[in-house]
Write a protein that holds these residues in place. Structure first.
Motif, mmCIF file in Angstrom:
data_model
loop_
_atom_site.group_PDB
_atom_site.id
_atom_site.type_symbol
_atom_site.label_atom_id
_atom_site.label_comp_id
_atom_site.label_asym_id
_atom_site.label_seq_id
_atom_site.Cartn_x
_atom_site.Cartn_y
_atom_site.Cartn_z
ATOM 1 N N GLN A 209 5.039 16.181 2.070
ATOM 2 C CA GLN A 209 3.902 15.414 1.789
ATOM 3 C C GLN A 209 3.914 13.858 2.285
ATOM 4 O OE1 GLN A 209 1.536 16.561 -0.561
ATOM 5 N NE2 GLN A 209 0.716 14.544 -0.306
ATOM 6 N N LYS A 210 5.087 13.319 2.518
ATOM 7 C CA LYS A 210 4.994 12.145 3.073
ATOM 8 C C LYS A 210 4.560 12.322 4.556
ATOM 9 C CE LYS A 210 6.138 7.776 3.256
ATOM 10 N NZ LYS A 210 5.310 6.714 2.544
ATOM 11 N N GLU A 213 0.829 12.391 4.523
ATOM 12 C CA GLU A 213 0.282 10.957 4.383
ATOM 13 C C GLU A 213 0.276 9.877 5.395
ATOM 14 O OE1 GLU A 213 2.422 9.452 1.130
ATOM 15 O OE2 GLU A 213 1.862 11.004 -0.592
ATOM 16 N N ARG A 216 -2.561 11.443 7.982
ATOM 17 C CA ARG A 216 -3.940 10.944 7.337
ATOM 18 C C ARG A 216 -4.199 9.322 7.645
ATOM 19 N NH1 ARG A 216 -2.820 11.975 2.481
ATOM 20 N NH2 ARG A 216 -3.275 14.149 2.481
ATOM 21 N N GLU A 217 -2.929 8.662 7.176
ATOM 22 C CA GLU A 217 -3.047 7.111 7.614
ATOM 23 C C GLU A 217 -3.356 6.792 9.092
ATOM 24 O OE1 GLU A 217 0.294 5.512 5.885
ATOM 25 O OE2 GLU A 217 -0.347 5.965 3.655
ATOM 26 N N LYS A 226 -13.277 6.785 7.103
ATOM 27 C CA LYS A 226 -12.743 8.245 6.714
ATOM 28 C C LYS A 226 -13.671 9.579 7.253
ATOM 29 C CE LYS A 226 -10.898 11.348 3.332
ATOM 30 N NZ LYS A 226 -10.658 11.846 1.678
#
Length: 296
Positions: A209-210, A213, A216-217, A226
């Motif tokens: 999950q991290k 993230e 995505r960032e 986005k």
């Protein structure tokens, strides 16, 4: 209604006994199911793979599982209807199999990946030599604790193959299901053990999950919005998709991620890829991965 009520009560007793027996097996660890099976076989005096009620009752008591006689009788009668001859006997093989929880999709995928890793000559079978070379059985909890030796554990697996020189996937999956999976409650612990024993790339859920993230960032930070990041993501992914199949192999996936300035270690990149290679066929779908990255 009376018959239906009685049937419901019987079903509740069966479910209750099943759960208690599974809990006892789980609490005793990786060799306990084998121990129960051996006790039942020792009481199968004519060697026909069946147990009559008295033999079945004695096996459970020897295993340390005692119930009121009435519950044991009800349990035996119901199980014998579907796993033997009603009220007469229970067949051992289906009964033992019924105590083993089926693996979920994630676990089955990891088992399939482990098998493919051991299949070094890519002939869709694993030889005994390939299994010996590709397995690190000393990491299994019951081997590590000294309850079973590596050699004994190898012999147990070979018993599933019925004397063949190769280990087919079904036998390997059953082995992992019976000897490993049923004694590990959470998927992360199962995945980490598969990584230790069979070198399967695995990322625990919280790390995965991290990582998503971070991906995505990084994608968003290099674009003005986005939406622009999503468009670039799709364009880059599909550009790497040389056969226009909607899927990428690992080399193409890595290249696409790097072109989008997403830099991960090879281990993390492979773990991310493996996690979304649902069919363990060496490819990852754009639609599925995009849904995970963007949350839609």
């Amino acid at each position: 209604w009376g018959a239906n009520g009685q049937s419901k009560m019987t079903s509740q007793i069966i479910a209750k006994v099943d759960e208690k027996l599974k809990q006892l097996i789980f609490s005793q660890g990786g060799v306990s199911l084998d121990r129960l099976e051996q006790m039942m076989k020792s009481l199968d005096r004519d060697g026909n793979g069946r147990l009559e009620e008295r033999e079945f009752f004695d096996a459970l008591v020897s295993f340390g599982f005692e119930l009121p006689r009435q519950e044991t009788a009800a349990y035996f009668n119901e199980k014998s209807k579907t796993m033997g001859q009603a009220g007469s006997y229970i067949n051992l093989e289906p009964f033992i199999a019924s105590l083993v929880p089926k693996m979920n999709k994630l676990r089955r995928r990891l088992v399939k990946r482990a098998y493919s890793i051991m299949d070094t000559n890519h002939d869709d079978t694993v030889s005994v030599h390939e299994f010996r070379s590709g397995s690190h059985l000393h990491h299994l909890p019951f081997v590590k604790s000294g309850k079973v030796s590596e050699m004994d554990e190898l012999e147990r697996l070979l018993a599933w193959t019925e004397g063949k020189e190769t280990i087919d996937f079904k036998s390997f999956q059953q082995y992992v299901e019976h000897r490993v999976s049923m004694f590990i409650e959470d998927d992360d612990s199962f995945g980490e053990l598969m990584s230790e024993v069979w070198k399967v790339p695995f990322i625990p859920a919280h790390v995965l999950q991290k990582t998503l993230e971070v991906v995505r960032e990084r994608l968003i930070s290099s674009h003005s919005s986005k939406k622009e990041a999503q468009q670039h993501f799709e364009k880059t992914f599909k550009k790497m998709d040389s056969d226009k199949s909607g899927e990428l192999n690992f080399a193409e996936f890595s290249k696409a991620m790097q072109k989008m300035s997403v830099w991960l270690s090879e281990t993390m990149m492979l773990g991310l890829f493996e996690n979304y290679d649902d069919n363990s066929n060496g490819t990852i779908s754009y639609d599925e991965f995009a849904a995970v990255v963007w949350g839609n």
